[in-house]
Design a protein around this motif. Structure first.
Motif, PDB file in Angstrom:
ATOM      1  N   LYS A  50       0.658  -1.260  -0.037  1.00 20.67           N
ATOM      2  CA  LYS A  50       0.277   0.065  -0.417  1.00 20.67           C
ATOM      3  C   LYS A  50       0.616   1.565  -0.264  1.00 20.67           C
ATOM      4  N   SER A  51       2.006   1.272   1.394  1.00 21.93           N
ATOM      5  CA  SER A  51       2.642   1.976   0.936  1.00 21.93           C
ATOM      6  C   SER A  51       3.359   2.553  -0.190  1.00 21.93           C
ATOM      7  N   LEU A  52       3.767   1.195  -1.196  1.00 21.03           N
ATOM      8  CA  LEU A  52       4.730   1.577  -2.196  1.00 21.03           C
ATOM      9  C   LEU A  52       3.645   2.043  -3.827  1.00 21.03           C
ATOM     10  N   ARG A  53       2.869   2.005  -3.559  1.00 25.37           N
ATOM     11  CA  ARG A  53       1.680   2.215  -4.517  1.00 25.37           C
ATOM     12  C   ARG A  53       1.441   3.900  -3.985  1.00 25.37           C
ATOM     13  N   GLU A  54       0.586   4.081  -2.880  1.00 24.05           N
ATOM     14  CA  GLU A  54       1.059   5.290  -2.752  1.00 24.05           C
ATOM     15  C   GLU A  54       2.196   6.286  -3.135  1.00 24.05           C
ATOM     16  N   ARG A  55       3.337   5.541  -2.638  1.00 24.52           N
ATOM     17  CA  ARG A  55       4.297   6.357  -3.495  1.00 24.52           C
ATOM     18  C   ARG A  55       4.540   6.372  -4.884  1.00 24.52           C
ATOM     19  N   LEU A  56       4.431   5.599  -5.495  1.00 27.25           N
ATOM     20  CA  LEU A  56       4.611   5.851  -6.784  1.00 27.25           C
ATOM     21  C   LEU A  56       3.963   6.622  -7.683  1.00 27.25           C
ATOM     22  N   SER A  57       3.004   6.555  -6.877  1.00 26.43           N
ATOM     23  CA  SER A  57       1.232   6.830  -7.452  1.00 26.43           C
ATOM     24  C   SER A  57       1.815   8.961  -7.425  1.00 26.43           C
ATOM     25  N   SER A  58       2.288   9.357  -6.078  1.00 28.39           N
ATOM     26  CA  SER A  58       2.857  10.356  -5.919  1.00 28.39           C
ATOM     27  C   SER A  58       3.728  10.808  -6.433  1.00 28.39           C
ATOM     28  N   ALA A  59       4.370   9.966  -6.675  1.00 33.26           N
ATOM     29  CA  ALA A  59       5.523   9.723  -8.170  1.00 33.26           C
ATOM     30  C   ALA A  59       5.694  10.044  -9.624  1.00 33.26           C
ATOM     31  N   GLU A  60       4.503   9.052  -9.267  1.00 36.72           N
ATOM     32  CA  GLU A  60       4.099   9.806 -11.309  1.00 36.72           C
ATOM     33  C   GLU A  60       3.475  11.004 -11.512  1.00 36.72           C
ATOM     34  N   GLN A  61       2.403  11.519  -9.717  1.00 36.62           N
ATOM     35  CA  GLN A  61       1.361  12.415 -10.267  1.00 36.62           C
ATOM     36  C   GLN A  61       2.809  13.928 -10.400  1.00 36.62           C
ATOM     37  N   LYS A  62       3.804  13.717  -9.726  1.00 38.69           N
ATOM     38  CA  LYS A  62       4.730  15.147  -9.599  1.00 38.69           C
ATOM     39  C   LYS A  62       5.644  14.964 -10.937  1.00 38.69           C
ATOM     40  N   VAL A  63       5.608  13.349 -12.090  1.00 34.58           N
ATOM     41  CA  VAL A  63       6.363  13.563 -12.863  1.00 34.58           C
ATOM     42  C   VAL A  63       5.279  13.989 -13.960  1.00 34.58           C
ATOM     43  N   ARG A  64       4.161  14.071 -13.855  1.00 30.54           N
ATOM     44  CA  ARG A  64       3.343  14.280 -15.026  1.00 30.54           C
ATOM     45  C   ARG A  64       3.197  15.907 -15.201  1.00 30.54           C
ATOM     46  N   VAL A  65       2.710  16.588 -13.526  1.00 31.21           N
ATOM     47  CA  VAL A  65       2.991  18.262 -13.249  1.00 31.21           C
ATOM     48  C   VAL A  65       4.426  19.302 -13.991  1.00 31.21           C
ATOM     49  N   LEU A  66       5.801  17.789 -13.992  1.00 29.34           N
ATOM     50  CA  LEU A  66       6.465  18.495 -14.020  1.00 29.34           C
ATOM     51  C   LEU A  66       7.108  18.581 -16.044  1.00 29.34           C
ATOM     52  N   LEU A  67       6.266  17.711 -16.869  1.00 29.91           N
ATOM     53  CA  LEU A  67       6.328  17.479 -17.967  1.00 29.91           C
ATOM     54  C   LEU A  67       4.949  18.240 -18.755  1.00 29.91           C
ATOM     55  N   ASP A  68       3.900  18.445 -17.980  1.00 26.27           N
ATOM     56  CA  ASP A  68       2.990  19.410 -18.239  1.00 26.27           C
ATOM     57  C   ASP A  68       4.239  20.744 -18.370  1.00 26.27           C
ATOM     58  N   ALA A  69       4.598  20.902 -16.974  1.00 22.71           N
ATOM     59  CA  ALA A  69       4.425  22.751 -17.496  1.00 22.71           C
ATOM     60  C   ALA A  69       5.831  22.852 -18.615  1.00 22.71           C
ATOM     61  N   THR A  70       6.901  21.710 -18.345  1.00 21.75           N
ATOM     62  CA  THR A  70       7.799  21.957 -19.424  1.00 21.75           C
ATOM     63  C   THR A  70       7.310  22.249 -21.215  1.00 21.75           C
ATOM     64  N   ASP A  71       6.270  20.656 -21.686  1.00 19.39           N
ATOM     65  CA  ASP A  71       5.034  21.005 -22.510  1.00 19.39           C
ATOM     66  C   ASP A  71       5.320  22.571 -22.583  1.00 19.39           C
ATOM     67  N   GLU A  72       4.278  23.097 -21.955  1.00 16.81           N
ATOM     68  CA  GLU A  72       3.419  24.540 -22.355  1.00 16.81           C
ATOM     69  C   GLU A  72       4.751  25.158 -22.901  1.00 16.81           C
TER      70      GLU A  72
END
Length: 90
Positions: A50-72
């Protein structure tokens, strides 16, 4: 391994938690544990997963935010009109 000897999951790194989970899976697959210890390790494994899935989900969200900022800010490149490079290896 008594339940109170487990290290708190929130103090573990992602790698440490994943290594412990892998060890638990191997011990359960071995089939040599007593029922009580199997149940205890299974419960710990569920907590780790459960902890690993939550951490992975959080990391994926951070990557999405960074990619969105870069893409803009990235210039848009139209590659549809570029010549094909398929012939280069011929």
């Amino acid at each position: 391994m008594a339940e109170n000897t487990y290290r708190p999951i929130e103090e573990m790194t992602f790698k440490e938690a994943s290594v412990e989970l892998e060890q638990i899976v191997r011990s359960l697959e071995g089939g040599e544990l007593e029922l009580e210890e199997s149940l205890e390790r299974y419960a710990r494994g569920v907590e780790l997963l459960k902890s690993l899935r939550e951490r992975l989900s959080s990391a994926e969200q951070k990557v999405r935010v960074l990619l969105d900022a870069t893409d803009e800010n990235a210039p848009v490149t139209d590659t549809a009109s570029a010549p094909s490079t398929a012939y280069l290896n011929e």
